[in-house]
Scaffold this motif. Structure first.
Motif, PDB file in Angstrom:
ATOM      1  N   VAL A 148       0.823  -1.206   0.000  1.00  0.00           N
ATOM      2  CA  VAL A 148       0.000   0.000   0.000  1.00  0.00           C
ATOM      3  C   VAL A 148       0.862   1.263   0.000  1.00  0.00           C
ATOM      4  O   VAL A 148       0.653   2.164  -0.814  1.00  0.00           O
ATOM      5  N   ILE A 149       1.828   1.340   0.896  1.00  0.00           N
ATOM      6  CA  ILE A 149       2.643   2.559   0.999  1.00  0.00           C
ATOM      7  C   ILE A 149       3.519   2.756  -0.239  1.00  0.00           C
ATOM      8  O   ILE A 149       3.521   3.861  -0.798  1.00  0.00           O
ATOM      9  N   PRO A 150       4.251   1.725  -0.713  1.00  0.00           N
ATOM     10  CA  PRO A 150       5.016   1.956  -1.952  1.00  0.00           C
ATOM     11  C   PRO A 150       4.117   2.340  -3.133  1.00  0.00           C
ATOM     12  O   PRO A 150       4.467   3.221  -3.921  1.00  0.00           O
ATOM     13  N   GLY A 151       2.961   1.715  -3.240  1.00  0.00           N
ATOM     14  CA  GLY A 151       2.028   2.055  -4.315  1.00  0.00           C
ATOM     15  C   GLY A 151       1.514   3.472  -4.193  1.00  0.00           C
ATOM     16  O   GLY A 151       1.397   4.201  -5.182  1.00  0.00           O
ATOM     17  N   ALA A 152       1.224   3.893  -2.966  1.00  0.00           N
ATOM     18  CA  ALA A 152       0.742   5.255  -2.743  1.00  0.00           C
ATOM     19  C   ALA A 152       1.829   6.290  -3.043  1.00  0.00           C
ATOM     20  O   ALA A 152       1.551   7.355  -3.589  1.00  0.00           O
ATOM     21  N   ILE A 153       3.069   5.971  -2.698  1.00  0.00           N
ATOM     22  CA  ILE A 153       4.167   6.894  -3.000  1.00  0.00           C
ATOM     23  C   ILE A 153       4.363   6.993  -4.513  1.00  0.00           C
ATOM     24  O   ILE A 153       4.571   8.095  -5.042  1.00  0.00           O
ATOM     25  N   ILE A 154       4.286   5.876  -5.205  1.00  0.00           N
ATOM     26  CA  ILE A 154       4.399   5.897  -6.671  1.00  0.00           C
ATOM     27  C   ILE A 154       3.266   6.732  -7.268  1.00  0.00           C
ATOM     28  O   ILE A 154       3.481   7.530  -8.185  1.00  0.00           O
ATOM     29  N   ALA A 155       2.060   6.566  -6.738  1.00  0.00           N
ATOM     30  CA  ALA A 155       0.924   7.354  -7.233  1.00  0.00           C
ATOM     31  C   ALA A 155       1.119   8.839  -6.952  1.00  0.00           C
ATOM     32  O   ALA A 155       0.777   9.683  -7.792  1.00  0.00           O
ATOM     33  N   THR A 156       1.682   9.179  -5.810  1.00  0.00           N
ATOM     34  CA  THR A 156       1.948  10.576  -5.488  1.00  0.00           C
ATOM     35  C   THR A 156       2.983  11.171  -6.429  1.00  0.00           C
ATOM     36  O   THR A 156       2.810  12.281  -6.934  1.00  0.00           O
ATOM     37  N   VAL A 157       4.058  10.415  -6.689  1.00  0.00           N
ATOM     38  CA  VAL A 157       5.081  10.895  -7.631  1.00  0.00           C
ATOM     39  C   VAL A 157       4.474  11.062  -9.025  1.00  0.00           C
ATOM     40  O   VAL A 157       4.748  12.044  -9.719  1.00  0.00           O
ATOM     41  N   ALA A 158       3.614  10.114  -9.418  1.00  0.00           N
ATOM     42  CA  ALA A 158       2.937  10.246 -10.714  1.00  0.00           C
ATOM     43  C   ALA A 158       2.049  11.485 -10.744  1.00  0.00           C
ATOM     44  O   ALA A 158       1.981  12.186 -11.757  1.00  0.00           O
ATOM     45  N   GLY A 159       1.373  11.773  -9.639  1.00  0.00           N
ATOM     46  CA  GLY A 159       0.551  12.980  -9.561  1.00  0.00           C
ATOM     47  C   GLY A 159       1.377  14.251  -9.664  1.00  0.00           C
ATOM     48  O   GLY A 159       0.976  15.220 -10.306  1.00  0.00           O
ATOM     49  N   ILE A 160       2.552  14.239  -9.053  1.00  0.00           N
ATOM     50  CA  ILE A 160       3.444  15.405  -9.127  1.00  0.00           C
ATOM     51  C   ILE A 160       3.940  15.589 -10.556  1.00  0.00           C
ATOM     52  O   ILE A 160       3.907  16.701 -11.097  1.00  0.00           O
ATOM     53  N   ILE A 161       4.391  14.495 -11.163  1.00  0.00           N
ATOM     54  CA  ILE A 161       4.871  14.572 -12.552  1.00  0.00           C
ATOM     55  C   ILE A 161       3.749  15.037 -13.469  1.00  0.00           C
ATOM     56  O   ILE A 161       3.935  15.897 -14.325  1.00  0.00           O
ATOM     57  N   GLY A 162       2.566  14.480 -13.279  1.00  0.00           N
ATOM     58  CA  GLY A 162       1.420  14.892 -14.089  1.00  0.00           C
ATOM     59  C   GLY A 162       1.087  16.360 -13.895  1.00  0.00           C
ATOM     60  O   GLY A 162       0.763  17.065 -14.850  1.00  0.00           O
ATOM     61  N   SER A 163       1.173  16.838 -12.666  1.00  0.00           N
ATOM     62  CA  SER A 163       0.903  18.254 -12.389  1.00  0.00           C
ATOM     63  C   SER A 163       1.882  19.153 -13.113  1.00  0.00           C
ATOM     64  O   SER A 163       1.502  20.148 -13.724  1.00  0.00           O
ATOM     65  N   VAL A 164       3.173  18.790 -13.048  1.00  0.00           N
ATOM     66  CA  VAL A 164       4.198  19.583 -13.717  1.00  0.00           C
ATOM     67  C   VAL A 164       3.964  19.570 -15.222  1.00  0.00           C
ATOM     68  O   VAL A 164       4.018  20.610 -15.895  1.00  0.00           O
ATOM     69  N   LEU A 165       3.673  18.380 -15.787  1.00  0.00           N
ATOM     70  CA  LEU A 165       3.467  18.266 -17.241  1.00  0.00           C
ATOM     71  C   LEU A 165       2.240  19.064 -17.689  1.00  0.00           C
ATOM     72  O   LEU A 165       2.284  19.747 -18.724  1.00  0.00           O
ATOM     73  N   VAL A 166       1.170  18.964 -16.954  1.00  0.00           N
ATOM     74  CA  VAL A 166      -0.061  19.677 -17.340  1.00  0.00           C
ATOM     75  C   VAL A 166       0.169  21.176 -17.320  1.00  0.00           C
ATOM     76  O   VAL A 166      -0.261  21.885 -18.252  1.00  0.00           O
ATOM     77  N   LEU A 167       0.877  21.679 -16.323  1.00  0.00           N
ATOM     78  CA  LEU A 167       1.096  23.122 -16.263  1.00  0.00           C
ATOM     79  C   LEU A 167       2.160  23.592 -17.245  1.00  0.00           C
ATOM     80  O   LEU A 167       2.161  24.760 -17.629  1.00  0.00           O
ATOM     81  N   LYS A 168       3.028  22.715 -17.662  1.00  0.00           N
ATOM     82  CA  LYS A 168       4.024  23.093 -18.680  1.00  0.00           C
ATOM     83  C   LYS A 168       3.370  23.222 -20.057  1.00  0.00           C
ATOM     84  O   LYS A 168       3.843  23.968 -20.892  1.00  0.00           O
ATOM     85  N   LEU A 169       2.300  22.471 -20.267  1.00  0.00           N
ATOM     86  CA  LEU A 169       1.604  22.535 -21.559  1.00  0.00           C
ATOM     87  C   LEU A 169       0.828  23.812 -21.618  1.00  0.00           C
ATOM     88  O   LEU A 169       0.570  24.474 -22.487  1.00  0.00           O
TER      89      LEU A 169
END
Length: 169
Positions: A148-169
């Motif tokens: 659960v915790i490793p999966g949640a951390i991966i999901a959080t990192v994916a959310g951060i990357i997605g946030s950066v990518l969306v705002l860069k576009l």
């Protein structure tokens, strides 16, 4: 139309009177039900209190130790501004503490700046991982969280990357 503008001012009293009226029509003992619910809520609060105190202490130790400075290098890889590292890390432990950091960030850079908007998007695309896991798993007595915790951390990192990518576009 004018009534709709002020509907939000009355929604809580409307719900309250609806619930009380429904309970009276159903013949329920409202006061006893309220007292029983308050007792259960107090027991749950006592049950999760040690976890909450531990989380608040961990966040304070992490903040005071200077560990955020070490994480700024990892943030550069994700193209995350260094000012957002404390917000991202603290968000994993406590949403209210992260909100306090977010408000400080708004005071320094402004809510409409790139960093302010990115911080808002990151806050809405991540979860308080350790708080959620400790409260929900602890309340039902689960000790082994497995992936659960490793999966949640991966999901959080994916959310951060997605946030950066969306705002860069």
């Amino acid at each position: 139309m004018n009534f709709l503008l002020y509907l939000s001012d009355y929604i809580i009293p409307i719900i309250f009177f609806y619930v009380v009226g429904y309970a009276l029509l159903a013949g329920s003992d409202i006061f006893s039900d309220f007292i029983e619910g308050a007792k259960e809520g107090f027991e749950v609060t006592l049950g999760i209190m040690p976890t909450l105190i531990g989380l608040l202490a961990a966040v304070s130790i992490l903040r005071a130790s200077g560990a955020f400075g070490l994480l700024e290098d990892a943030a550069r890889i994700l193209r995350l501004p260094a000012q957002l590292v404390p917000v991202v890390i603290v968000k994993m432990f406590s949403s209210s503490a992260a909100t306090g950091l977010l408000l400080d960030l708004y005071k320094n850079v402004g809510p409409d700046s790139y960093i302010g908007v990115l911080a808002s998007v990151i806050m809405s695309s991540s979860e308080t991982i350790f708080y959620t896991v400790s409260v929900y798993f602890g309340s039902v007595g689960i000790k082994k969280t497995r992936y659960v915790i490793p999966g949640a951390i991966i999901a959080t990192v994916a959310g951060i990357i997605g946030s950066v990518l969306v705002l860069k576009l």
